[in-house]
Design a protein around this motif. Structure first.
Motif, PDB file in Angstrom:
ATOM      1  N   VAL A   1      -7.314  13.770   6.501  1.00  0.00           N
ATOM      2  CA  VAL A   1      -5.921  13.303   6.493  1.00  0.00           C
ATOM      3  C   VAL A   1      -5.751  12.185   7.519  1.00  0.00           C
ATOM      4  O   VAL A   1      -5.133  11.151   7.233  1.00  0.00           O
ATOM      5  N   TYR A   2      -6.308  12.379   8.705  1.00  0.00           N
ATOM      6  CA  TYR A   2      -6.239  11.337   9.738  1.00  0.00           C
ATOM      7  C   TYR A   2      -6.909  10.055   9.235  1.00  0.00           C
ATOM      8  O   TYR A   2      -6.344   8.954   9.358  1.00  0.00           O
ATOM      9  N   ARG A   3      -8.107  10.186   8.664  1.00  0.00           N
ATOM     10  CA  ARG A   3      -8.837   8.987   8.225  1.00  0.00           C
ATOM     11  C   ARG A   3      -8.093   8.262   7.114  1.00  0.00           C
ATOM     12  O   ARG A   3      -8.087   7.028   7.070  1.00  0.00           O
ATOM     13  N   GLU A   4      -7.480   9.021   6.217  1.00  0.00           N
ATOM     14  CA  GLU A   4      -6.740   8.372   5.133  1.00  0.00           C
ATOM     15  C   GLU A   4      -5.554   7.586   5.682  1.00  0.00           C
ATOM     16  O   GLU A   4      -5.272   6.460   5.226  1.00  0.00           O
ATOM     17  N   SER A   5      -4.850   8.131   6.647  1.00  0.00           N
ATOM     18  CA  SER A   5      -3.728   7.397   7.231  1.00  0.00           C
ATOM     19  C   SER A   5      -4.212   6.123   7.918  1.00  0.00           C
ATOM     20  O   SER A   5      -3.557   5.073   7.841  1.00  0.00           O
TER      21      SER A   5
ATOM     22  N   CYS B   1       0.860  -1.185   0.000  1.00  0.00           N
ATOM     23  CA  CYS B   1       0.000   0.000   0.000  1.00  0.00           C
ATOM     24  C   CYS B   1       0.893   1.231   0.000  1.00  0.00           C
ATOM     25  O   CYS B   1       2.074   1.158   0.363  1.00  0.00           O
ATOM     26  N   LYS B   2       0.343   2.337  -0.430  1.00  0.00           N
ATOM     27  CA  LYS B   2       1.105   3.578  -0.491  1.00  0.00           C
ATOM     28  C   LYS B   2       1.507   4.053   0.885  1.00  0.00           C
ATOM     29  O   LYS B   2       2.593   4.592   1.079  1.00  0.00           O
ATOM     30  N   GLY B   3       0.631   3.832   1.866  1.00  0.00           N
ATOM     31  CA  GLY B   3       0.813   4.497   3.147  1.00  0.00           C
ATOM     32  C   GLY B   3       0.378   5.948   3.010  1.00  0.00           C
ATOM     33  O   GLY B   3      -0.191   6.362   2.000  1.00  0.00           O
TER      34      GLY B   3
END
Length: 266
Positions: free
Chosen positions: A154-158, A131-133
């Motif tokens: 941004v938090y949810r994507e991480s 995965c990209k991370g």
């Protein structure tokens, strides 16, 4: 190498096998001369390695034409599997679908996005979780689930990336050889050399939790051009294979162990 006789019928054969893996990241194709340079570099891996892993940022700006250059460059590998994750550069033009199609259809580069692959190499199974991370920061400097919607996204994507990595590692748990392939960094040890104030943009230790849980044999990432080559997450080795860090086009890792396949269930 073990020796098997007729008396060994039905017993596990534990011949050692060595799997050679060429890894690199941040090759950034898109400029004049890049295709010729990297076609020669990839062709030089023939008969030397069993697998090629690319840690993202294959292109300069994520244009499909640049991805097509990468696909053309790897054609000289003559059937050696090539797996990659995308990087932030590969997303820049917001043409993800076209970039992936150019890589996969044009040159057989297998793109892992929150996914895994199990390859049969050297008479055994090699599992790759990819995965990209994402960015998000490290202990003491995390982007929190608080504030404006765009910051909370941004938090949810991480967290989505971390959860996907966990699922992918679980899917390859029975493979004798297990590798995690990322673009963003999961630890700060391989960021040493970069300014600490930009570390939250280079990765997040939210990716570290699934690595601790599943304990892969090898973790590869890129993105941190001024970082450090080698680090550890407990006993798990983590390597930053960004080309500027390597100082060369590829780093070849050799994984050794028993040549075995998971038993069938009867």
């Amino acid at each position: 190498m073990g020796i098997r006789s007729e008396n060994d019928a039905g017993r596990e054969v534990r011949d050692d096998c060595a799997i050679r893996i060429a890894a690199t990241g941040d090759i950034h194709l898109g400029r004049e001369g890049d295709l010729e340079r990297w076609a020669e570099a990839f062709a030089g891996l023939r008969d030397r390695v069993d697998l090629v892993l690319l840690a993202g940022d294959l292109t300069t700006h994520g244009e499909p034409e640049q991805a097509a250059m990468v696909a053309e460059a790897v054609r000289g590998l003559d059937g050696i599997p090539v797996l990659t994750v995308l990087g932030n550069h590969d997303w820049h033009a917001d043409r993800r679908d076209e970039v992936v199609a150019a890589l996969q259809d044009g040159g057989g580069v297998d793109v892992l996005e929150r996914d895994h692959r199990i390859l049969e190499l050297c008479g055994t199974e090699v599992g790759v979780a990819g995965c990209k991370g994402f960015s998000g920061g490290f202990d003491g400097a995390h982007i929190p689930d608080f504030g404006e919607p765009i910051m909370r996204e941004v938090y949810r994507e991480s967290m989505r990336e971390a959860e996907a990595l966990d699922a992918a590692l679980a899917a390859i748990a029975l493979c004798p050889f297990r590798i995690a392939l990322l673009h963003y960094a999961p630890i700060t040890a391989t960021l040493q050399g970069e300014r600490s104030d930009i570390w939250p943009f280079l990765g997040t230790d939210r990716l570290a939790a699934p690595l601790r849980e599943h304990h892969p044999d090898l973790v590869l990432h890129g993105h941190a051009h001024a970082g450090t080559f080698a680090g550890q997450l407990g006993e798990v080795p983590v390597y930053n294979v960004s080309v500027p860090v390597l100082g060369e086009d590829f780093w070849v890792f050799e994984m050794t162990g028993a040549r075995r396949m998971p038993s069938e269930v009867h």
